[in-house]
Design an enzyme around this catalytic site. Sequence first.
Site, PDB file in Angstrom:
ATOM      1  N   ASP A 202       0.819  -1.205   0.000  1.00  0.00           N
ATOM      2  CA  ASP A 202       0.000   0.000   0.000  1.00  0.00           C
ATOM      3  C   ASP A 202       0.859   1.263   0.000  1.00  0.00           C
ATOM      4  OD1 ASP A 202      -2.269  -1.503   0.038  1.00  0.00           O
ATOM      5  OD2 ASP A 202      -3.101  -0.618   1.856  1.00  0.00           O
TER       6      ASP A 202
ATOM      7  N   HIS B  95      -5.667   3.123  -4.853  1.00  0.00           N
ATOM      8  CA  HIS B  95      -5.755   3.322  -3.397  1.00  0.00           C
ATOM      9  C   HIS B  95      -6.242   4.742  -3.076  1.00  0.00           C
ATOM     10  CE1 HIS B  95      -5.111   1.980   0.612  1.00  0.00           C
ATOM     11  NE2 HIS B  95      -4.022   2.678   0.874  1.00  0.00           N
TER      12      HIS B  95
ATOM     13  N   HIS C 139       3.421  -2.490   4.252  1.00  0.00           N
ATOM     14  CA  HIS C 139       3.686  -1.079   3.958  1.00  0.00           C
ATOM     15  C   HIS C 139       5.202  -0.912   3.802  1.00  0.00           C
ATOM     16  CE1 HIS C 139      -0.184  -1.218   6.109  1.00  0.00           C
ATOM     17  NE2 HIS C 139      -0.520  -0.190   5.339  1.00  0.00           N
TER      18      HIS C 139
END
Length: 232
Positions: A53, A103, A197
């Site tokens: 992400d 996203h 992440h």
Amino acid sequence: MRRWLVGAIVGIVVVLAVVAGLYVLMNSRTYQLQGRLVDRVETDEKVVALTFDDGPTARTPEVLRMLEAAQVPATFYLIGDNLAAHPEYGAAIVAAGHELGNHSYTHRRMVLISGDTVREEIERTDAEIRRAGFQGPITFRPPYGKKLWSLPHYLAEHDRTTVTWDVEPDSAGGASREAIVRDALAQTGPGSIILLHVMHGGESAAAVPEIVDGLRAQGYRFVTVSELLALS
């Protein structure tokens, strides 16, 4: 007076129950009011999707080198304004054979917002993803995993899939590399979607090679989200 008090208490209880229900719905990784949401795929095959992400950031080349060394495909859920600021990184991800996902444009919590705002957040990011050269289907991952009405409605109307996750080993934020690796290996099952992440480096990025090696030792192979969804 007593009857009024009872009514007021009942009203407060109902309101609190509704608020609690909306909070649970907003944060659910496995359910939304409309459209298709996938947190993992039901399969007997030992396949797993590795997803990242945020970004792209200046760490993107390092992440790509790491994936190339491990010979692993990944799906990158990118933020539209970051992608607009660094189109060369988006293009590099595509050139390396990885998948891009949406996203949102600003990484805002997409709850209690208008349909027009949802459309702008998604479509501006789609445009940047296409500009980067990605031609495949674009799935959507809500920032922070949050959604209520407007977002699922838009996605359902446009036949788009919401992709969440069932494994998030770095969710504690300050988790060590060892803890991230341990939790990823313990929680992953056939059809899992792993969220990490890595775009800002740190322990999450350092954990990826060990996660890959550990899951391969258990017999898993890695696919993109689209390839995983095709199994369902």
